[in-house]
Design a protein around this motif. Structure first.
Motif, PDB file in Angstrom:
ATOM      1  N   ASP A 128       0.809  -1.221   0.000  1.00  0.00           N
ATOM      2  CA  ASP A 128       0.000   0.000   0.000  1.00  0.00           C
ATOM      3  C   ASP A 128       0.838   1.266   0.000  1.00  0.00           C
ATOM      4  O   ASP A 128       0.321   2.359   0.242  1.00  0.00           O
ATOM      5  CB  ASP A 128      -0.933   0.020   1.217  1.00  0.00           C
ATOM      6  CG  ASP A 128      -1.966  -1.103   1.170  1.00  0.00           C
ATOM      7  OD1 ASP A 128      -2.491  -1.364   0.075  1.00  0.00           O
ATOM      8  OD2 ASP A 128      -2.209  -1.735   2.214  1.00  0.00           O
ATOM      9  N   ALA A 129       2.134   1.140  -0.267  1.00  0.00           N
ATOM     10  CA  ALA A 129       3.009   2.314  -0.270  1.00  0.00           C
ATOM     11  C   ALA A 129       4.162   2.071  -1.233  1.00  0.00           C
ATOM     12  O   ALA A 129       5.213   1.581  -0.839  1.00  0.00           O
ATOM     13  CB  ALA A 129       3.525   2.610   1.126  1.00  0.00           C
ATOM     14  N   THR A 138       5.514  -0.502   7.590  1.00  0.00           N
ATOM     15  CA  THR A 138       6.519  -1.233   8.363  1.00  0.00           C
ATOM     16  C   THR A 138       6.984  -0.363   9.531  1.00  0.00           C
ATOM     17  O   THR A 138       7.352   0.795   9.350  1.00  0.00           O
ATOM     18  CB  THR A 138       7.722  -1.599   7.476  1.00  0.00           C
ATOM     19  OG1 THR A 138       7.281  -2.460   6.428  1.00  0.00           O
ATOM     20  CG2 THR A 138       8.797  -2.305   8.282  1.00  0.00           C
ATOM     21  N   ARG A 139       6.965  -0.940  10.718  1.00  0.00           N
ATOM     22  CA  ARG A 139       7.287  -0.197  11.930  1.00  0.00           C
ATOM     23  C   ARG A 139       8.561  -0.730  12.578  1.00  0.00           C
ATOM     24  O   ARG A 139       8.861  -1.927  12.517  1.00  0.00           O
ATOM     25  CB  ARG A 139       6.142  -0.290  12.952  1.00  0.00           C
ATOM     26  CG  ARG A 139       4.844   0.355  12.492  1.00  0.00           C
ATOM     27  CD  ARG A 139       4.954   1.876  12.491  1.00  0.00           C
ATOM     28  NE  ARG A 139       3.685   2.524  12.246  1.00  0.00           N
ATOM     29  CZ  ARG A 139       3.281   2.957  11.060  1.00  0.00           C
ATOM     30  NH1 ARG A 139       4.050   2.774   9.994  1.00  0.00           N
ATOM     31  NH2 ARG A 139       2.105   3.561  10.932  1.00  0.00           N
ATOM     32  N   ALA A 152       5.736  -5.711   5.941  1.00  0.00           N
ATOM     33  CA  ALA A 152       5.883  -6.473   4.707  1.00  0.00           C
ATOM     34  C   ALA A 152       6.354  -5.560   3.591  1.00  0.00           C
ATOM     35  O   ALA A 152       5.882  -4.431   3.447  1.00  0.00           O
ATOM     36  CB  ALA A 152       4.555  -7.126   4.315  1.00  0.00           C
ATOM     37  N   LYS A 153       7.284  -6.055   2.795  1.00  0.00           N
ATOM     38  CA  LYS A 153       7.793  -5.355   1.620  1.00  0.00           C
ATOM     39  C   LYS A 153       7.490  -6.197   0.382  1.00  0.00           C
ATOM     40  O   LYS A 153       7.427  -7.438   0.456  1.00  0.00           O
ATOM     41  CB  LYS A 153       9.305  -5.134   1.731  1.00  0.00           C
ATOM     42  CG  LYS A 153       9.743  -4.374   2.980  1.00  0.00           C
ATOM     43  CD  LYS A 153       9.290  -2.934   2.947  1.00  0.00           C
ATOM     44  CE  LYS A 153       9.809  -2.154   4.139  1.00  0.00           C
ATOM     45  NZ  LYS A 153       9.428  -0.724   4.086  1.00  0.00           N
ATOM     46  N   CYS A 154       7.316  -5.545  -0.752  1.00  0.00           N
ATOM     47  CA  CYS A 154       6.977  -6.306  -1.957  1.00  0.00           C
ATOM     48  C   CYS A 154       7.815  -5.851  -3.155  1.00  0.00           C
ATOM     49  O   CYS A 154       8.318  -4.728  -3.179  1.00  0.00           O
ATOM     50  CB  CYS A 154       5.484  -6.170  -2.275  1.00  0.00           C
ATOM     51  SG  CYS A 154       4.918  -4.500  -2.592  1.00  0.00           S
ATOM     52  N   PHE A 155       7.942  -6.761  -4.120  1.00  0.00           N
ATOM     53  CA  PHE A 155       8.659  -6.504  -5.376  1.00  0.00           C
ATOM     54  C   PHE A 155      10.101  -6.057  -5.115  1.00  0.00           C
ATOM     55  O   PHE A 155      10.595  -5.112  -5.745  1.00  0.00           O
ATOM     56  CB  PHE A 155       7.936  -5.452  -6.220  1.00  0.00           C
ATOM     57  CG  PHE A 155       6.472  -5.716  -6.411  1.00  0.00           C
ATOM     58  CD1 PHE A 155       6.041  -6.939  -6.887  1.00  0.00           C
ATOM     59  CD2 PHE A 155       5.535  -4.744  -6.112  1.00  0.00           C
ATOM     60  CE1 PHE A 155       4.686  -7.195  -7.066  1.00  0.00           C
ATOM     61  CE2 PHE A 155       4.180  -4.983  -6.283  1.00  0.00           C
ATOM     62  CZ  PHE A 155       3.759  -6.214  -6.762  1.00  0.00           C
TER      63      PHE A 155
END
Length: 381
Positions: A128-129, A138-139, A152-155
């Motif tokens: 979403d970011a 992410t905290r 969570a991180k993506c790509f």
């Protein structure tokens, strides 16, 4: 404005091109072991340490030198995905570590990363970011002297093979630009997991996956830069990435343009080379014009970066123009070849590899937004 490379850089690029042709050819299928072998070879050749200070195992080059090396790599390497991974490693990870890292961090990480012994990944994008990097979920919270990261991180480029991640996390919710902090997180840290490798339309030689952080403990010595300085680290990395990483495409575009020109000279229809037809000849000329325009724009941005002119416009223009030119040149290369262009080969490969260029490091539309905002146009956020 002189965009000619000096003799030393020119010779270096010739060596890199020859090395890439012989040692970095694309395998039939992606394999981690093969990727690692080529990665170590690229490190030994100096490709992965272009911007790393010589005291930490690198070449100590600036943006022009780094862009020239990446252009040579793209020209010689038939695996644009591998070249892309190398560029992301250098500009999104090693360059900010060299700029913001402590002496201890630089001594620990830069030599093995520059030598190709380790692989780095920059983990910022989230479900979403993506373009809105100031709204990450992410905290990172303090606990018993450490930082604990969850999110969570993506790509994430290089995630399936990475040994260390540069992770952006929120340390001051609502803090805006000063609410982010950058962390160096080792791949083996408990709570860090990497998802399966994504199947992509292009850049298939660049492994990409999602990253999950579930209570990952990070010691305070692994903060990159200062607490609350993550946005500055990210902005610095993006200036280098948007300026220099697209140089890989310049090399690939030139290689495919040269092959297309030769094809137009040799392929015969109606008793003559197809290059004798104005429609084909003009298309080949337009391909060259796009390539040269893109190259001028990119190296102009690189020279401005070396001069300390850290404006938003030049890197965004370079990334935008090269990305769009690569897609257009790929389409033209396919069209000149006709039916052969849609079969497995250099033309369709360039087109597939070029499509992601309009998305990574900020989409083409985001680059236009950034440029418009810097010019005092568009919506204010």
């Amino acid at each position: 404005m002189n965009l000619d490379l000096d003799a030393e850089t020119t010779q270096m690029c010739e060596v890199v091109t020859a090395f890439a042709r012989h040692k970095l050819a694309a395998p039939p299928d992606f394999g981690t072991r093969d990727f690692r072998q080529r990665w170590r070879a690229a490190g030994a050749q100096g490709v992965l340490g272009t911007t790393v200070p010589d005291g930490f195992g690198g070449l100590g080059g600036g943006a022009v030198t780094a862009a020239a090396v990446m252009e040579a790599l793209g020209y010689g390497c038939s695996d644009a995905g591998f070249a892309f991974s190398a560029a992301a490693h250098v500009f999104a990870c090693l360059t900010p570590i060299a700029e913001f890292g402590t002496e201890e961090q630089k001594r620990r990480w830069l030599p093995p990363l520059a030598a190709g012994e380790l692989v780095a990944a920059h983990a910022v994008t989230e479900p979403d970011a993506g373009s809105d990097a100031l709204r990450l979920s992410t905290r990172a919270v303090r606990e018993d002297g450490d930082w604990v990261l969850s999110g969570a991180k993506c790509f994430i480029t290089n995630a399936p093979v990475a040994d260390v991640f540069v992770v952006q996390a929120v340390t001051a919710p609502g803090g805006g630009y000063f609410g982010l902090t950058s962390f160096l997180v080792e791949a083996g840290a408990p709570g860090l997991s990497v998802g399966p490798r994504h199947a992509k339309v292009g850049l298939r030689g660049s492994p990409t996956a999602d990253v999950h952080l579930d209570g990952v403990r990070v010691p305070p010595g692994h903060v990159l830069g200062s607490e609350g300085g993550g946005a500055s680290v990210f902005a610095y990395a993006m200036r280098w990435e948007r300026t220099c990483l697209p140089a890989v495409y310049l090399g690939v575009m030139r290689r495919v343009w040269e092959q297309t020109r030769e094809y137009a000279r040799e392929r015969r229809q109606f008793g003559v080379p197809i290059g004798d037809f104005q429609a084909v000849a003009h298309r080949v000329v337009d391909m060259l014009a796009r390539l040269e325009q893109a190259r001028l724009m990119l190296f102009r941005a690189a020279r401005r970066l070396d001069a300390g002119q850290a404006d938003e416009v030049a890197p965004a223009l370079a990334k935008l123009v090269v990305s769009e030119a690569a897609v257009a040149l790929g389409l033209d290369a396919v069209q000149v070849r006709g039916a052969l262009g849609i079969l497995d080969g250099e033309a369709e490969t360039l087109l597939r590899d070029a499509l992601p260029a309009r998305v990574f490091s900020g989409t083409s539309d985001i680059q236009r937004n950034n440029i418009a905002r810097a010019l005092g146009l568009g919506a204010r956020h």
